[in-house]
Scaffold this motif. Sequence first.
Motif, PDB file in Angstrom:
ATOM      1  N   MET A   1       0.818  -1.193   0.000  1.00 40.16           N
ATOM      2  CA  MET A   1       0.000   0.000   0.000  1.00 40.16           C
ATOM      3  C   MET A   1       0.848   1.237   0.000  1.00 40.16           C
ATOM      4  SD  MET A   1      -2.481   1.067   3.129  1.00 40.16           S
ATOM      5  CE  MET A   1      -2.492   2.724   3.698  1.00 40.16           C
ATOM      6  N   ALA A   2       1.670   1.430   1.051  1.00 38.10           N
ATOM      7  CA  ALA A   2       2.291   2.725   1.171  1.00 38.10           C
ATOM      8  C   ALA A   2       3.788   2.687   1.324  1.00 38.10           C
ATOM      9  CB  ALA A   2       1.699   3.443   2.369  1.00 38.10           C
ATOM     10  N   ILE A   3       4.338   1.622   1.844  1.00 35.94           N
ATOM     11  CA  ILE A   3       5.776   1.561   2.087  1.00 35.94           C
ATOM     12  C   ILE A   3       6.364   0.516   1.156  1.00 35.94           C
ATOM     13  CG2 ILE A   3       7.545   1.068   3.802  1.00 35.94           C
ATOM     14  CD1 ILE A   3       5.615   1.938   5.909  1.00 35.94           C
ATOM     15  N   SER A   4       7.380   0.894   0.434  1.00 37.21           N
ATOM     16  CA  SER A   4       7.994  -0.046  -0.489  1.00 37.21           C
ATOM     17  C   SER A   4       8.696  -1.149   0.289  1.00 37.21           C
ATOM     18  CB  SER A   4       9.004   0.673  -1.379  1.00 37.21           C
ATOM     19  OG  SER A   4      10.087   1.148  -0.611  1.00 37.21           O
ATOM     20  N   ARG A   5       8.881  -2.297  -0.400  1.00 43.45           N
ATOM     21  CA  ARG A   5       9.516  -3.433   0.251  1.00 43.45           C
ATOM     22  C   ARG A   5      10.960  -3.127   0.626  1.00 43.45           C
ATOM     23  NH1 ARG A   5       8.356  -8.804  -2.861  1.00 43.45           N
ATOM     24  NH2 ARG A   5       6.305  -7.886  -2.547  1.00 43.45           N
ATOM     25  N   SER A   6      11.660  -2.388  -0.240  1.00 42.84           N
ATOM     26  CA  SER A   6      13.048  -2.052   0.061  1.00 42.84           C
ATOM     27  C   SER A   6      13.145  -1.120   1.260  1.00 42.84           C
ATOM     28  CB  SER A   6      13.693  -1.406  -1.162  1.00 42.84           C
ATOM     29  OG  SER A   6      12.994  -0.232  -1.531  1.00 42.84           O
ATOM     30  N   ALA A   7      12.200  -0.167   1.353  1.00 39.96           N
ATOM     31  CA  ALA A   7      12.211   0.742   2.497  1.00 39.96           C
ATOM     32  C   ALA A   7      11.930  -0.004   3.783  1.00 39.96           C
ATOM     33  CB  ALA A   7      11.181   1.847   2.290  1.00 39.96           C
ATOM     34  N   ALA A   8      11.018  -0.981   3.725  1.00 41.03           N
ATOM     35  CA  ALA A   8      10.720  -1.761   4.920  1.00 41.03           C
ATOM     36  C   ALA A   8      11.938  -2.544   5.373  1.00 41.03           C
ATOM     37  CB  ALA A   8       9.549  -2.715   4.642  1.00 41.03           C
ATOM     38  N   LYS A   9      12.729  -3.066   4.412  1.00 43.90           N
ATOM     39  CA  LYS A   9      13.923  -3.817   4.793  1.00 43.90           C
ATOM     40  C   LYS A   9      14.972  -2.907   5.414  1.00 43.90           C
ATOM     41  CE  LYS A   9      13.461  -7.558   1.417  1.00 43.90           C
ATOM     42  NZ  LYS A   9      14.050  -8.196   0.230  1.00 43.90           N
ATOM     43  N   ARG A  10      15.044  -1.667   4.896  1.00 46.43           N
ATOM     44  CA  ARG A  10      16.091  -0.768   5.404  1.00 46.43           C
ATOM     45  C   ARG A  10      15.747  -0.224   6.779  1.00 46.43           C
ATOM     46  NH1 ARG A  10      15.802   1.380   0.176  1.00 46.43           N
ATOM     47  NH2 ARG A  10      14.646   3.157   1.000  1.00 46.43           N
ATOM     48  N   HIS A  11      14.492   0.160   6.964  1.00 48.49           N
ATOM     49  CA  HIS A  11      14.139   0.926   8.153  1.00 48.49           C
ATOM     50  C   HIS A  11      13.333   0.145   9.184  1.00 48.49           C
ATOM     51  CE1 HIS A  11      15.645   4.335   5.947  1.00 48.49           C
ATOM     52  NE2 HIS A  11      14.761   4.156   4.987  1.00 48.49           N
ATOM     53  N   GLY A  12      12.576  -0.869   8.781  1.00 47.18           N
ATOM     54  CA  GLY A  12      11.790  -1.582   9.769  1.00 47.18           C
ATOM     55  C   GLY A  12      10.642  -2.322   9.113  1.00 47.18           C
ATOM     56  N   LEU A  13       9.623  -2.613   9.906  1.00 48.34           N
ATOM     57  CA  LEU A  13       8.495  -3.409   9.465  1.00 48.34           C
ATOM     58  C   LEU A  13       7.306  -2.518   9.176  1.00 48.34           C
ATOM     59  CD1 LEU A  13       8.822  -6.192  12.139  1.00 48.34           C
ATOM     60  CD2 LEU A  13       9.514  -6.335   9.762  1.00 48.34           C
ATOM     61  N   PRO A  14       6.595  -2.754   8.051  1.00 49.31           N
ATOM     62  CA  PRO A  14       5.425  -1.943   7.757  1.00 49.31           C
ATOM     63  C   PRO A  14       4.218  -2.391   8.567  1.00 49.31           C
ATOM     64  CG  PRO A  14       5.771  -3.541   6.017  1.00 49.31           C
ATOM     65  CD  PRO A  14       6.921  -3.690   6.978  1.00 49.31           C
ATOM     66  N   THR A  15       3.384  -1.458   8.911  1.00 51.20           N
ATOM     67  CA  THR A  15       2.117  -1.751   9.562  1.00 51.20           C
ATOM     68  C   THR A  15       1.120  -0.676   9.156  1.00 51.20           C
ATOM     69  OG1 THR A  15       1.045  -2.243  11.676  1.00 51.20           O
ATOM     70  CG2 THR A  15       2.596  -0.413  11.653  1.00 51.20           C
ATOM     71  N   GLN A 176      12.756  -2.304  13.435  1.00 55.27           N
ATOM     72  CA  GLN A 176      13.080  -3.679  13.084  1.00 55.27           C
ATOM     73  C   GLN A 176      13.652  -4.407  14.303  1.00 55.27           C
ATOM     74  OE1 GLN A 176      12.986  -5.186   9.722  1.00 55.27           O
ATOM     75  NE2 GLN A 176      13.146  -6.986  11.004  1.00 55.27           N
ATOM     76  N   PRO A 177      12.939  -5.424  14.834  1.00 58.09           N
ATOM     77  CA  PRO A 177      13.484  -6.150  15.989  1.00 58.09           C
ATOM     78  C   PRO A 177      14.551  -7.145  15.556  1.00 58.09           C
ATOM     79  CG  PRO A 177      11.389  -7.086  15.358  1.00 58.09           C
ATOM     80  CD  PRO A 177      11.622  -5.919  14.435  1.00 58.09           C
ATOM     81  N   VAL A 178      15.325  -7.596  16.510  1.00 51.02           N
ATOM     82  CA  VAL A 178      16.361  -8.598  16.249  1.00 51.02           C
ATOM     83  C   VAL A 178      15.722  -9.977  16.304  1.00 51.02           C
ATOM     84  CG1 VAL A 178      18.535  -9.570  17.063  1.00 51.02           C
ATOM     85  CG2 VAL A 178      18.128  -7.109  17.241  1.00 51.02           C
ATOM     86  N   VAL A 179      15.911 -10.770  15.252  1.00 52.38           N
ATOM     87  CA  VAL A 179      15.358 -12.120  15.202  1.00 52.38           C
ATOM     88  C   VAL A 179      16.222 -13.042  16.056  1.00 52.38           C
ATOM     89  CG1 VAL A 179      14.754 -14.062  13.718  1.00 52.38           C
ATOM     90  CG2 VAL A 179      14.415 -11.720  12.912  1.00 52.38           C
ATOM     91  N   ARG A 180      15.592 -13.659  17.030  1.00 53.87           N
ATOM     92  CA  ARG A 180      16.326 -14.523  17.954  1.00 53.87           C
ATOM     93  C   ARG A 180      16.549 -15.909  17.357  1.00 53.87           C
ATOM     94  NH1 ARG A 180      12.653 -11.684  20.875  1.00 53.87           N
ATOM     95  NH2 ARG A 180      11.108 -13.334  20.634  1.00 53.87           N
ATOM     96  N   TYR A 315       4.181 -11.599   9.434  1.00 56.79           N
ATOM     97  CA  TYR A 315       4.486 -10.261   9.957  1.00 56.79           C
ATOM     98  C   TYR A 315       4.421 -10.221  11.472  1.00 56.79           C
ATOM     99  CZ  TYR A 315      -0.242  -8.456  11.100  1.00 56.79           C
ATOM    100  OH  TYR A 315      -1.461  -8.213  11.684  1.00 56.79           O
ATOM    101  N   LYS A 316       3.582 -11.052  12.094  1.00 57.88           N
ATOM    102  CA  LYS A 316       3.561 -11.097  13.557  1.00 57.88           C
ATOM    103  C   LYS A 316       4.854 -11.693  14.104  1.00 57.88           C
ATOM    104  CE  LYS A 316      -1.424 -11.250  14.521  1.00 57.88           C
ATOM    105  NZ  LYS A 316      -1.916 -10.832  13.216  1.00 57.88           N
ATOM    106  N   ALA A 317       5.374 -12.712  13.412  1.00 58.74           N
ATOM    107  CA  ALA A 317       6.662 -13.287  13.832  1.00 58.74           C
ATOM    108  C   ALA A 317       7.779 -12.274  13.669  1.00 58.74           C
ATOM    109  CB  ALA A 317       6.949 -14.543  13.013  1.00 58.74           C
ATOM    110  N   ALA A 318       7.757 -11.505  12.593  1.00 55.69           N
ATOM    111  CA  ALA A 318       8.798 -10.489  12.397  1.00 55.69           C
ATOM    112  C   ALA A 318       8.736  -9.433  13.488  1.00 55.69           C
ATOM    113  CB  ALA A 318       8.639  -9.850  11.016  1.00 55.69           C
ATOM    114  N   ARG A 319       7.539  -9.027  13.879  1.00 55.07           N
ATOM    115  CA  ARG A 319       7.413  -8.045  14.964  1.00 55.07           C
ATOM    116  C   ARG A 319       7.962  -8.583  16.279  1.00 55.07           C
ATOM    117  NH1 ARG A 319       1.406  -5.280  14.726  1.00 55.07           N
ATOM    118  NH2 ARG A 319       1.560  -4.321  12.662  1.00 55.07           N
TER     119      ARG A 319
END
Length: 409
Positions: A1-15, A176-180, A315-319
């Motif tokens: 919708m509003a945030i590009s996939r590349s931007a989400a990877k660089r800066h965090g998770l879209p919601t 963007q949280p750290v994946v354990r 996306y819930k797991a990524a959060r």
Amino acid sequence: MAISRSAAKRHGLPTVVQLRLTPTPVQAEALAAAVLLCNEAATVVSRLAWQHRVFAVVELHRLAYYEVRARVAGLGAQAAVRAIARVTGAYANRRSTKKRAHIFRPHGAVPYNARLLSFNRDARTVSLWTPTSRVIVPYSGRPEDLKAVDTLPRGEADLVCRRGVWLLQVALTLPQPVVRKPVGGFLGVDQGVANLAVTSDRVVLPGPALPGPIGGNGHVRTLRDRRHRQRRRLQKKGTSAARRVLRRLSGREHRMMTDLNHQISKFVVREAERTGRGVALEDLRGIRGRVRAHRFQRRTLHGWAFAQQIAFTRYKAARAGVDFLLVDPAYTSQGCPECGWVARANRPARGWFVCTRCGLAGHADHIAARNIATRGITGWAVINQPHATGLPSARRDRESKPPASAGGS
């Protein structure tokens, strides 16, 4: 919708958060005119793109910008740019399956970017572009959504009118949280039609583990069958009263299934987070084209919302910082998790599994979930295989690729 996939990877998770607008009657008319105008412009651009077979955004801008502004009176420059971007996105993934130009619904959602809207956080108002002038409309929402809009980076927003209520669906970027590391292995989840989800811990979802009035999978099937019979009866009747009831009931089943998938994915991710595990699901892309179903089962198969459940879980797991993997679904319900023997004879009945070699018996969906959990561990080990450079294999392969050249070879 509003945030590009590349931007989400660089800066965090879209919601996405939803705000409720309270315009005056005059402002509501201006917003309705903006929605009609933007959708009309997108349809004009779509027909031009289809006629000339031009779908790239730069080429389409050169082709359609002046044309659409001349043909749609009152269309602003930035609104024309957004209409061209909408058309490019509409054809991006579905061009090969389309037989005619894409037509945008007159009252469909319209995306607004930072040049078409601006927020006043102190006054809780938003300024929106309309064909006549900008309108300043108050907005409200849940306290956590208002706080998120105030503090998190914003992307585009969709302006929607739903049954007379104006809504603004704003895309935000979460940190963007750290994946354990999944120290406890993986929680496998088997998705199906008879049972929406069964975990490797023997939990059947929906069921007693989830709150709400839905008692189980049999209850879900009963409700969906009842809705289908009701829609078919009303459509056959065809009177104005029947159409009125159909409008009132529209979207009810979709909302029920969306809520169930949210509850299932939330439970799975919380359980994995609590036990220090990752989440593994089957990669079911293209399954509708592979599976041959009887004509009485096609409605059930094509109404199976497995993709939505996968997307919600992802996306819930990524959060939550939980590792998420999609594994190969081949023979997960015919293989024995103890001895590894794979045979069709291991399934004497639809819901039952008996290994013909070691004698392991149990519910077929639970056995499949155990196999999925095992494949999750194997897949994670392959992806994170150590190397002499000290980098995991996936990261090593990514960083070893040469950067894309700006010019031709």
